[in-house]
Design an enzyme around this catalytic site. Structure first.
Site, mmCIF file in Angstrom:
data_model
loop_
_atom_site.group_PDB
_atom_site.id
_atom_site.type_symbol
_atom_site.label_atom_id
_atom_site.label_comp_id
_atom_site.label_asym_id
_atom_site.label_seq_id
_atom_site.Cartn_x
_atom_site.Cartn_y
_atom_site.Cartn_z
ATOM 1 N N ILE A 133 0.854 -1.186 0.000
ATOM 2 C CA ILE A 133 0.000 0.000 0.000
ATOM 3 C C ILE A 133 0.888 1.233 0.000
ATOM 4 C CG2 ILE A 133 -0.156 0.293 2.519
ATOM 5 C CD1 ILE A 133 -3.153 0.854 2.124
ATOM 6 N N CYS B 4 -12.372 -1.199 -1.089
ATOM 7 C CA CYS B 4 -12.202 -0.616 0.234
ATOM 8 C C CYS B 4 -12.699 0.824 0.312
ATOM 9 C CB CYS B 4 -10.733 -0.675 0.629
ATOM 10 S SG CYS B 4 -9.659 0.095 -0.549
ATOM 11 N N GLY C 50 -4.180 -2.597 -3.821
ATOM 12 C CA GLY C 50 -3.277 -2.057 -2.809
ATOM 13 C C GLY C 50 -3.371 -0.550 -2.774
ATOM 14 N N CYS C 51 -4.532 -0.070 -2.418
ATOM 15 C CA CYS C 51 -4.815 1.350 -2.640
ATOM 16 C C CYS C 51 -4.420 2.199 -1.424
ATOM 17 C CB CYS C 51 -6.289 1.538 -2.946
ATOM 18 S SG CYS C 51 -7.348 0.860 -1.685
ATOM 19 N N GLY C 52 -4.183 3.447 -1.685
ATOM 20 C CA GLY C 52 -3.830 4.388 -0.622
ATOM 21 C C GLY C 52 -5.080 4.908 0.043
#
Lengths: 254, 254
Positions: free
Chosen positions: A37, A101, B100-102
């Protein structure tokens, strides 16, 4: 902090002056050799940020699960070495599982019931002490005072013994929690002080640590208040000067 | 806003009073029949939030790509019907790709070069007009004035013609952008007004719309200033009363 040239306008005057702006870096967490990330954050206390982020998002518990965290300040990476190889698989699985997310609520479910147990801490604190803590918290907000661009958070007992700042409200909290974890702090005897708004995600974070109380100079949301009541947490907002509002758990404030 | 009972402490007085807190809801976006993401947000102007979020995160361009957005205020879902079936595939692909995001920087790459072109807008605006706009912006921040818990953002030309509030700094921006898109606004002739800090993600958002200028009462980060300079955007911070700091693109402020 970085010094840059800006055009400053005051009344009818226009001047080119040097001014300070707060730094922002993209920190990429590499867990078990794999990019995980990228967090946008202030460049201080990055080990603490990693430790806190991994814990509050339900991924790993430092220092038990984490052997070491190595920060590369040229490429802005954090290399996180795990103690057990098995944990990596869980992490990768989670990453795919939670790909849809939320912003901020990355890896846990907002409606997650497992954290809905009551916090049993018998911590009590006086109004006078709370006022003292807020005053010293304000005084320590250095980056804010110089650049106006960051949030701060702190962990307190008789005084504030962990204090961290970040451009991100959540990062500041994670840095404080990460430091506490690495130092083996007994969270049930502490309270969290923060400059930021208190949303449901913030409440989930302190509950996960077992911190029984949070105080902020800003406002809470209705969901944060509901969760705090459900979880038996003390939530104090708008703590400014000689005023404060207790939204939940007033029995801990004497 | 919701009314709740709180313990109010002022000097040495302790009273139980009714107080207002800002609402927070978890809005789940369902795109083409599939759950996509859950945003924590204020419950107003949710169509605008969806439209803006999908656009600023590089997923879809409303209204071209979006046939309709239906908000269910009981289950807090937004059902987004697309015009072309093919777009859905792209969306699902992206979702996995960017898992895999911020936090905040969900779907775009921070270092993305495609937005690094210069903004060519010839918009000019006087210091006097900027002061007027900030004053009227402050006056319109209703939710903030009542509960202290939200950010606001607005789109302005001669006056502020879109104004939105949210507990999230990014949500407030997305709501404004979403409204602008749906109304077919020519962004190159507008400026964005915001209450929040200006980080690199904020700059990416206004650049994506083609908005040449942003003004805030808060501070920018160093990355935001660098990006604004690269992109030829005007960045004004600390706009309070008769003061303001121009960090980039001062030629647009006359």
């Amino acid at each position: 902090m970085e010094q840059i040239k800006i055009v400053k306008i005051k009344d009818n005057l226009r001047d080119v002056v040097e001014d300070l702006v707060t730094e922002e870096v993209p920190l990429t967490l590499i867990v078990g050799g794999e990019e995980f990330i990228t967090l946008l954050c202030s460049p201080q206390d990055l080990e603490d940020l990693c430790a806190g982020f991994l814990f509050t998002n339900g991924l790993l518990t430092p220092p038990q699960d984490v052997e070491k965290i190595v920060i590369d300040q040229e490429r802005w990476t954090a290399n996180i070495t795990l103690r057990e190889e098995s944990k990596v698989k869980g992490l990768v699985f989670k990453r795919l599982y939670t790909s849809g997310c939320g912003r901020g609520a990355l890896f846990y479910n907002v409606a997650d019931v497992i954290y809905r147990s009551k916090n049993a801490s018998v911590l009590k604190i006086s109004v006078l002490k709370l006022k003292d803590l807020m005053l010293s918290f304000q005084k320590r907000s250095e980056l804010y005072l110089k650049t106006g661009g960051v949030h701060s958070a702190g962990l307190a007992q008789d005084n504030i013994f962990v204090f961290r700042e970040d451009i991100g409200r959540h990062n500041a909290l994670d840095k404080v929690i990460g430091r506490g974890l690495q130092d083996g702090v007994d969270f049930s005897k502490t309270l969290m002080v923060t400059s930021g708004r208190i949303s449901s995600e913030v409440i989930f974070k302190i509950q996960k640590c077992g911190i029984p109380m949070i105080i902020s100079r800003s406002a809470p949301t209705d969901q944060a208040v509901k969760l705090a009541k459900d979880m038996g947490l003390t939530l104090v907002g708008f703590a400014r000067g000689t005023r404060m509002n207790i939204y939940s758990g007033a029995e801990r404030v004497t």
